[in-house]
Design an enzyme around this catalytic site. Sequence first.
Site, mmCIF file in Angstrom:
data_model
loop_
_atom_site.group_PDB
_atom_site.id
_atom_site.type_symbol
_atom_site.label_atom_id
_atom_site.label_comp_id
_atom_site.label_asym_id
_atom_site.label_seq_id
_atom_site.Cartn_x
_atom_site.Cartn_y
_atom_site.Cartn_z
ATOM 1 N N THR B 337 0.848 -1.336 0.119
ATOM 2 C CA THR B 337 -0.049 -0.091 -0.155
ATOM 3 C C THR B 337 0.722 1.305 0.087
ATOM 4 O O THR B 337 1.971 0.995 0.328
ATOM 5 C CB THR B 337 -0.869 0.164 1.214
ATOM 6 O OG1 THR B 337 -0.135 -0.398 2.387
ATOM 7 C CG2 THR B 337 -1.989 -1.111 1.047
ATOM 8 N N ASP B 338 0.219 2.610 -0.187
ATOM 9 C CA ASP B 338 0.864 3.719 -0.039
ATOM 10 C C ASP B 338 0.926 4.449 1.317
ATOM 11 O O ASP B 338 0.697 5.584 1.200
ATOM 12 C CB ASP B 338 0.132 4.650 -1.164
ATOM 13 C CG ASP B 338 -0.047 3.773 -2.584
ATOM 14 O OD1 ASP B 338 0.915 3.252 -3.129
ATOM 15 O OD2 ASP B 338 -0.998 4.008 -3.319
ATOM 16 N N SER B 363 1.270 8.593 5.091
ATOM 17 C CA SER B 363 0.812 8.464 3.764
ATOM 18 C C SER B 363 1.702 8.928 2.634
ATOM 19 O O SER B 363 2.164 9.950 2.815
ATOM 20 C CB SER B 363 -0.314 9.418 3.747
ATOM 21 O OG SER B 363 -1.168 9.703 2.632
ATOM 22 N N ARG B 364 2.097 8.037 1.672
ATOM 23 C CA ARG B 364 3.192 8.393 0.694
ATOM 24 C C ARG B 364 2.826 9.063 -0.465
ATOM 25 O O ARG B 364 3.627 9.832 -0.875
ATOM 26 C CB ARG B 364 3.824 7.159 0.365
ATOM 27 C CG ARG B 364 4.364 6.131 1.555
ATOM 28 C CD ARG B 364 5.232 5.022 1.048
ATOM 29 N NE ARG B 364 5.364 4.402 1.963
ATOM 30 C CZ ARG B 364 5.139 2.936 2.492
ATOM 31 N NH1 ARG B 364 3.995 2.580 1.322
ATOM 32 N NH2 ARG B 364 5.368 2.448 3.461
ATOM 33 N N VAL B 365 1.275 9.218 -0.774
ATOM 34 C CA VAL B 365 1.212 10.225 -1.814
ATOM 35 C C VAL B 365 0.237 11.308 -1.438
ATOM 36 O O VAL B 365 -0.066 11.956 -2.246
ATOM 37 C CB VAL B 365 0.675 9.060 -3.121
ATOM 38 C CG1 VAL B 365 1.812 8.296 -3.628
ATOM 39 C CG2 VAL B 365 -0.606 8.453 -2.500
#
Lengths: 93, 497
Positions: B337-338, B363-365
């Site tokens: 997951t991101d 939260s990467r994006v």
Amino acid sequence: MKIDPTIKEDLKEYFKDRMRLVKEKVIITSAYELSDQEKKTIISSLGLPNGKIEYKVDTRLVAGVIITYGSKIIDVSLKGQLQNFKHILYESA
Amino acid sequence: MKVLDEYLKTIEKELNQTKREVKTEEIGFVNEVHDGVTLLSGLQNVTYGEIIEFQSGSRGLVIDLTEESVGAIILGDYLNIREGDTAKATGMTLSVPVSGDLLGRVIDPIGQPVDGKNKIKPEKFNPIEKIAPGVVFRKPVVVPVQTGIKAIDALVPIGRGQRELIIGDRGTGKTTIALDTILNQKNENLICIYCAIGQKRSKVASTVELLRKSGALEYTVVVTASASDSATLQYLAPYAASAIGEYFMEKGKDALVVYDDLTKHAWAYRQISLVLRRPAGREAYPGDIFYLHSRLLERACRLNEEMGGGSLTALPIIETLEGDLSAYIPTNVISITDGQISLETDLFNAGVRPAINVGLSVSRVGANAQTKAMKQVAGKLKLDLAQYRDMAAFSQFESDLDEQTKNFLNRGARMTQILKQKKNYPYSLAQEVVVIWAASNGYLDKLALDKVEEFENKLLDNLKTSGKPLLDRIQKNKKLEEKDEQELKKIVLDNLE
């Protein structure tokens, strides 16, 4: 029981051979006993080899025949048609 | 009369046709029946993923082809299948009926309604298994999913097309976060799909009831394979939910799928694999357990304009044991997951609800998708909380602290307090921004901790009446301007008295 590993391979081959025979066998199931003429018509129209054919009678088919060879089946019986019809009716309802 | 004539004509034509179409079909014989799985012989030319039909009318899905036998999982009832039964190959792959009619419905993974209403009228059939869109069809995630939960929207923002994992022990409020997000999507143009895997039917019923009562069911589809359904259906449920989501995505709409939860999905797949006698690996899961989840979550994406510009957001849920994030399935899904939202029992019991561990959640994006207004207020919040965490751990052993440290601790405690939120009570963007603004600008520093909630409620009530134009402006412009801040300051100070 333990199988001797030396004959294991041979045994496997033997079973494979037996399976091949079963696979090549043609079974014609019909609603009533087929006459010789009818048998000939079916065999010639499908181009099946004569001889290794097993005939079966199943009155539940009502009419028509089912031809089985290996894992293939040709169902031209009334029972099959009715089942198909039932399926279509259920799907479209 | 004319119609009847035409009918008769058609029938006559049919009858006169001498040539009848004869179809050769593939058949096989049932050799073994296990829990939801059968092994068959025959079916020489069947393909992987093909549907087979048993004599009894039940259907199966081929998922195992070996030299001698064919393994199929049975869809639905398998008690009427006996050894020696014939099975016919149908030449079809498994698909679910999809259409706009699905909204507001509760269905099982093969598209049969379980809410006692009419059959779904399909617009088309979407295959359950589908390769995810390629790189060239995608574009970056820039539009936010407004979850309505302060802590998430400020600290771990989620974008449309992102995959954000919700992870935590049982009873830490994982489902609540997902459901609150669904509840907040009214008028947000986001179609929600809630996929319940291996849950109690009573829980699914109360979830559906909650959605109905809050008016959220009209833009939601519920796909359920409950604990009493076979492992097969539980295994298929997330793929079916994804296929339904893709239908909306391909129409250029935004969709959100909640998989609740993938731990049970992995269990179901483990059961099927073990019954099929596939080699077992770590924790008895089969070798392709990673691919099981990666191919599912990879289907979440944001399509570019040429493909219609739709999106599919995924919120998978994973249940951990004793907060162990390094177990097999949790690490797998974390890596796919991101980002993740990590929930903790200790925080939950301490009254911090939602029990989000801010340090472990990322939260990467999503940051690219955050609205301007939220970015303006959240930047400071993040910094304050990070400093608070450092100091809090450090200061436990010190009795007398310097002024600055005290201030950090003071501010951090109020920040934590302000991020608490009641269950099923999502905030609008403007409400979130206003509350966080007040806290991060230090207006609450002098307020007693137990008075924070009271202040928050009072502030929001006041804003709803006298500050309505301001709230509407923030909601519409999605940013805080100079004069908005001036106005806000006045209202906040008024409320502090």
